[in-house]
Design a protein around this motif. Structure first.
Motif, PDB file in Angstrom:
ATOM      1  N   GLY A 112       0.837  -1.084  -0.035  1.00 25.16           N
ATOM      2  CA  GLY A 112       0.100  -0.141   0.088  1.00 25.16           C
ATOM      3  C   GLY A 112       0.929   1.370   0.015  1.00 25.16           C
ATOM      4  N   ASP A 150       1.682   5.284   4.672  1.00 21.35           N
ATOM      5  CA  ASP A 150       1.292   6.228   5.582  1.00 21.35           C
ATOM      6  C   ASP A 150       2.056   6.408   7.151  1.00 21.35           C
ATOM      7  OD1 ASP A 150      -1.259   6.469   4.464  1.00 21.35           O
ATOM      8  OD2 ASP A 150      -1.819   4.473   5.206  1.00 21.35           O
ATOM      9  N   LEU A 168       1.082  -7.976   3.251  1.00 17.92           N
ATOM     10  CA  LEU A 168       0.707  -6.488   2.682  1.00 17.92           C
ATOM     11  C   LEU A 168       1.041  -5.382   3.280  1.00 17.92           C
ATOM     12  CD1 LEU A 168      -2.758  -7.487   0.941  1.00 17.92           C
ATOM     13  CD2 LEU A 168      -0.628  -7.742  -0.230  1.00 17.92           C
ATOM     14  N   VAL A 169       0.920  -5.565   4.770  1.00 16.29           N
ATOM     15  CA  VAL A 169       1.019  -4.412   5.383  1.00 16.29           C
ATOM     16  C   VAL A 169       2.118  -4.667   6.596  1.00 16.29           C
ATOM     17  CG1 VAL A 169      -0.187  -2.933   7.172  1.00 16.29           C
ATOM     18  CG2 VAL A 169      -1.347  -3.780   5.151  1.00 16.29           C
ATOM     19  N   GLU A 206      -5.411  -8.299   5.943  1.00 17.90           N
ATOM     20  CA  GLU A 206      -4.814  -7.073   5.833  1.00 17.90           C
ATOM     21  C   GLU A 206      -5.441  -6.567   4.356  1.00 17.90           C
ATOM     22  OE1 GLU A 206      -0.365  -7.898   5.435  1.00 17.90           O
ATOM     23  OE2 GLU A 206      -1.008  -9.926   5.734  1.00 17.90           O
ATOM     24  N   GLU A 207      -5.171  -5.279   4.421  1.00 14.50           N
ATOM     25  CA  GLU A 207      -5.715  -4.500   3.049  1.00 14.50           C
ATOM     26  C   GLU A 207      -4.666  -3.510   2.951  1.00 14.50           C
ATOM     27  OE1 GLU A 207     -10.545  -5.223   3.898  1.00 14.50           O
ATOM     28  OE2 GLU A 207      -9.795  -3.249   3.482  1.00 14.50           O
ATOM     29  N   ALA A 208      -4.311  -3.488   1.592  1.00 14.46           N
ATOM     30  CA  ALA A 208      -3.264  -2.165   1.036  1.00 14.46           C
ATOM     31  C   ALA A 208      -3.838  -1.775   0.034  1.00 14.46           C
ATOM     32  CB  ALA A 208      -2.030  -2.859   0.921  1.00 14.46           C
ATOM     33  N   THR A 209      -4.345  -0.388   0.032  1.00 16.67           N
ATOM     34  CA  THR A 209      -4.326   0.476  -1.024  1.00 16.67           C
ATOM     35  C   THR A 209      -3.342   1.310  -1.761  1.00 16.67           C
ATOM     36  OG1 THR A 209      -6.530   0.930   0.238  1.00 16.67           O
ATOM     37  CG2 THR A 209      -6.088   2.331  -1.785  1.00 16.67           C
ATOM     38  N   SER A 260      -5.192   3.124   8.668  1.00 14.81           N
ATOM     39  CA  SER A 260      -4.511   4.495   8.242  1.00 14.81           C
ATOM     40  C   SER A 260      -5.212   4.710   6.952  1.00 14.81           C
ATOM     41  CB  SER A 260      -3.206   4.338   8.242  1.00 14.81           C
ATOM     42  OG  SER A 260      -2.571   3.500   7.627  1.00 14.81           O
ATOM     43  N   ARG A 261      -4.811   5.503   6.339  1.00 12.86           N
ATOM     44  CA  ARG A 261      -5.324   6.008   4.755  1.00 12.86           C
ATOM     45  C   ARG A 261      -5.269   5.144   3.858  1.00 12.86           C
ATOM     46  NH1 ARG A 261      -2.515  11.512   2.977  1.00 12.86           N
ATOM     47  NH2 ARG A 261      -4.112  11.224   1.429  1.00 12.86           N
ATOM     48  N   HIS A 262      -3.988   4.144   3.848  1.00 11.45           N
ATOM     49  CA  HIS A 262      -4.032   3.186   2.779  1.00 11.45           C
ATOM     50  C   HIS A 262      -3.822   1.600   3.258  1.00 11.45           C
ATOM     51  CE1 HIS A 262      -2.512   7.253   1.064  1.00 11.45           C
ATOM     52  NE2 HIS A 262      -3.332   6.822   0.117  1.00 11.45           N
ATOM     53  N   ASN A 263      -3.824   1.587   4.383  1.00  7.58           N
ATOM     54  CA  ASN A 263      -3.340   0.411   4.996  1.00  7.58           C
ATOM     55  C   ASN A 263      -4.257  -0.020   6.322  1.00  7.58           C
ATOM     56  OD1 ASN A 263      -0.634  -0.286   3.875  1.00  7.58           O
ATOM     57  ND2 ASN A 263      -0.500   1.725   4.230  1.00  7.58           N
ATOM     58  N   ARG A 264      -4.677  -1.460   6.188  1.00  8.72           N
ATOM     59  CA  ARG A 264      -5.727  -1.927   7.157  1.00  8.72           C
ATOM     60  C   ARG A 264      -5.317  -3.011   7.735  1.00  8.72           C
ATOM     61  NH1 ARG A 264     -11.469  -2.859   5.919  1.00  8.72           N
ATOM     62  NH2 ARG A 264     -12.230  -2.061   7.788  1.00  8.72           N
ATOM     63  N   VAL A 265      -5.745  -3.428   8.878  1.00  6.17           N
ATOM     64  CA  VAL A 265      -5.777  -4.839   9.469  1.00  6.17           C
ATOM     65  C   VAL A 265      -7.056  -5.212   9.923  1.00  6.17           C
ATOM     66  CG1 VAL A 265      -4.839  -6.332  11.388  1.00  6.17           C
ATOM     67  CG2 VAL A 265      -3.367  -4.965  10.128  1.00  6.17           C
TER      68      VAL A 265
END
Lengths: 141, 392
Positions: A48, A51, A86-87, B286-289, B336-341
């Protein structure tokens, strides 16, 4: 060439949330700097977009060319240091001279002091409970 | 590239098939009404079961005699015998009627200058050309003034954790009517003009292997037919999905500390007999934008799946409750803006030869309460003044 250094007390880099990071920032600059800033921040890495957030910082105006500055910066309760496919969340101490150079030290922040690795310990198939009765039965996962 | 293709294809087809009929239709508004006599009127056999009308008429304009075989603005394509006969019956041999003559070129005349619905098919390739032109212009504007599709910024100082609400949360699967209606309307709108195009292609091919224009129209039509078929299949799928069992999920709390407990309740409202297997599980992901070209894309990766229920007993399907113990070492939710758990409870019902059932409900995992840190590390972030270092 300017030399900036962060010396953590006892060389410690692993912390629990809420703890105070202590150490000494040292610098030897080629030319006088307008300001030196020491900050503690988290930043993301991975697929991503990055941030980042500075959670606490200390600014020193008109610092001497050669100097040192003991510091004590409190870490927040969250986020933890995390590593996934990914993170990834990293913690860093940054020492920045304007103009001049910079130095940084990586920290690990979590309740165990170790980075949380996502997906490291999947549950075993035996964790699957038997199907509950249709009514009010409760099972634990 | 795709927009350029749309523009070129749309313009070529519009010009090839509709430019002449439309210009004739518009020009014929100024043509002169002239007496004429139908000299030939018969249905001629075309390829296969199709017929083509052959109607010729004679007229006199400015003292000179002329003959024409054009009935209407749009030249008739091969049709069934009944339809062809209906047309020639309007103009039997020997009929004295009027035609419309182009005063600038009296050799050109029409028996009927009225508007024909087939002219509206031109809107289809025109719309395609318009989409292509709009896309190209938008790309040009973006190239000159790049837009930033960034997500809205996180408020300064905000903690990177979603808002935790300890109240119960619930969610039910939607009926799906809106999705079906949207797909059905799209399929209808898409396939209506496509049908006219397809009909033209079939008529052209019925006369044997077509020429350049026929091939062009065929190649042009094929993608529209394929998309139209997909639209129909999608609408049918969504129609079937409307009759799937509908689950509801309820969690006793919208947030739970790592190591804590949360009650998961599910209930199906109807047609549960169709379900062959039911699974209730928790997913951590996990999610990454990130930026892909000029847009933002989001990738997801499941890092843990915690099975709660996996059953094929139909008596367990209708409703049930299970207690989830969130692992003590579960990483807390992060945003956060572009990243997520993120964490979610998911319910999935498998149905043979029918769309499956799926519903998920997110919850927040907050850090578990930690014992206070030792006294020597609780000192405030006092900052003693900088002290000069002796030069080495």
């Amino acid at each position: 060439m300017s030399d900036l250094r962060i010396d953590l007390n006892d060389g410690r880099t692993q912390y629990r949330p809420g703890e105070v990071v202590t150490g000494v920032a040292r610098w030897s600059l080629d030319a006088p700097a307008q300001m030196i800033e020491l900050s503690v921040a988290w930043t993301t890495r991975g697929k991503g977009n990055i941030d980042a957030e500075t959670v606490e910082s200390v600014r020193l105006s008109d610092p001497p060319i050669n100097g040192e500055h003991p510091f004590a910066l409190r870490l927040p309760e969250f986020p933890y240091s995390v590593s996934g496919r990914l993170v990834t969340v990293l913690w860093q101490l940054r020492l920045l001279a304007h103009p001049g150079g910079q130095a940084q030290a990586n920290l690990t922040v979590s309740p165990t002091g170790c980075e949380l690795v996502l997906g490291e310990s999947p549950p075993s198939p035996s964790d699957i409970p038997s199907a509950p009765p249709a009514d009010d039965a409760q099972t634990s996962a | 590239m795709l927009f350029a293709l749309f523009l070129v294809a749309g313009l070529v087809v519009t010009y090839s098939f509709f430019f002449e009929p439309w210009t004739t239709f518009i020009a014929s508004r100024g043509w002169q009404k002239t007496p004429c006599v139908v000299t030939v009127s018969r249905a001629e056999r075309a390829q296969g079961p199709y017929y083509r009308p052959n109607v010729q008429f004679r007229y006199t304009f400015a003292g000179a005699a002329y003959s024409s075989a054009r009935i209407q603005v749009v030249k008739p394509s091969p049709d069934t015998h009944a339809e062809t006969k209906a047309l020639i019956d309007r103009y039997p041999e020997g009929l004295r009627t009027t035609c419309w003559v182009d005063p600038a070129d009296p050799r050109i005349a029409l028996l009927d200058r009225s508007f024909q619905p087939q002219l509206l098919i031109a809107l289809f390739p025109l719309a395609l050309a318009l989409v292509g032109l709009t896309g190209l212009l938008a790309g040009l504007v973006q190239a000159v003034q790049p837009t930033d599709p960034e997500l809205p910024p996180t408020p300064a100082g905000a903690m990177p954790v979603p808002e935790a609400d300890p109240r119960p949360v619930r969610r039910k699967a939607r009926g799906g009517f809106r999705a079906f209606a949207a797909a059905a309307i799209f399929a209808l709108l898409w396939n209506s003009p496509t049908w006219f195009l397809l009909r033209e292609v079939v008529a052209i091919w019925s006369e044997g292997v077509p020429g350049c224009h026929g091939w062009l129209l065929t190649v042009f039509t094929l993608p529209f037919v394929i998309i139209g078929l997909f639209a129909v299949v999608a609408a049918l799928y969504l129609l079937l999905k409307m009759f799937s069992p509908r689950p509801r999920l309820r969690l006793s709390s919208g947030c739970v500390p790592a190591g804590g407990y949360i009650d998961v309740t599910w209930r199906f409202t109807r047609w549960i007999g169709r379900i062959n297997r039911l699974r209730v599980y928790v997913e951590g992901r996990e999610e990454a934008t990130y930026r892909r070209g000029k847009k933002l894309a989001t990738d997801r990766e499941v890092f843990i799946t915690i099975p709660l229920v996996d059953t094929a007993k139909s008596e367990d399907y209708r409703h049930g409750r299970v207690r989830l113990n969130v692992p003590a070492d579960a990483p807390p939710s992060f945003q956060s803006r572009h990243n997520r758990v993120a964490w979610a409870v998911c319910i999935a019902g498998e149905i043979r030869r029918f769309p499956d059932v799926y519903l998920e409900l997110e919850f927040i995992v907050v850090p578990s309460p930690q014992p206070p840190v030792s006294a020597d590390s609780t000192a405030a972030s006092s900052v003693p003044p900088a002290r000069p270092q002796e030069a080495p």
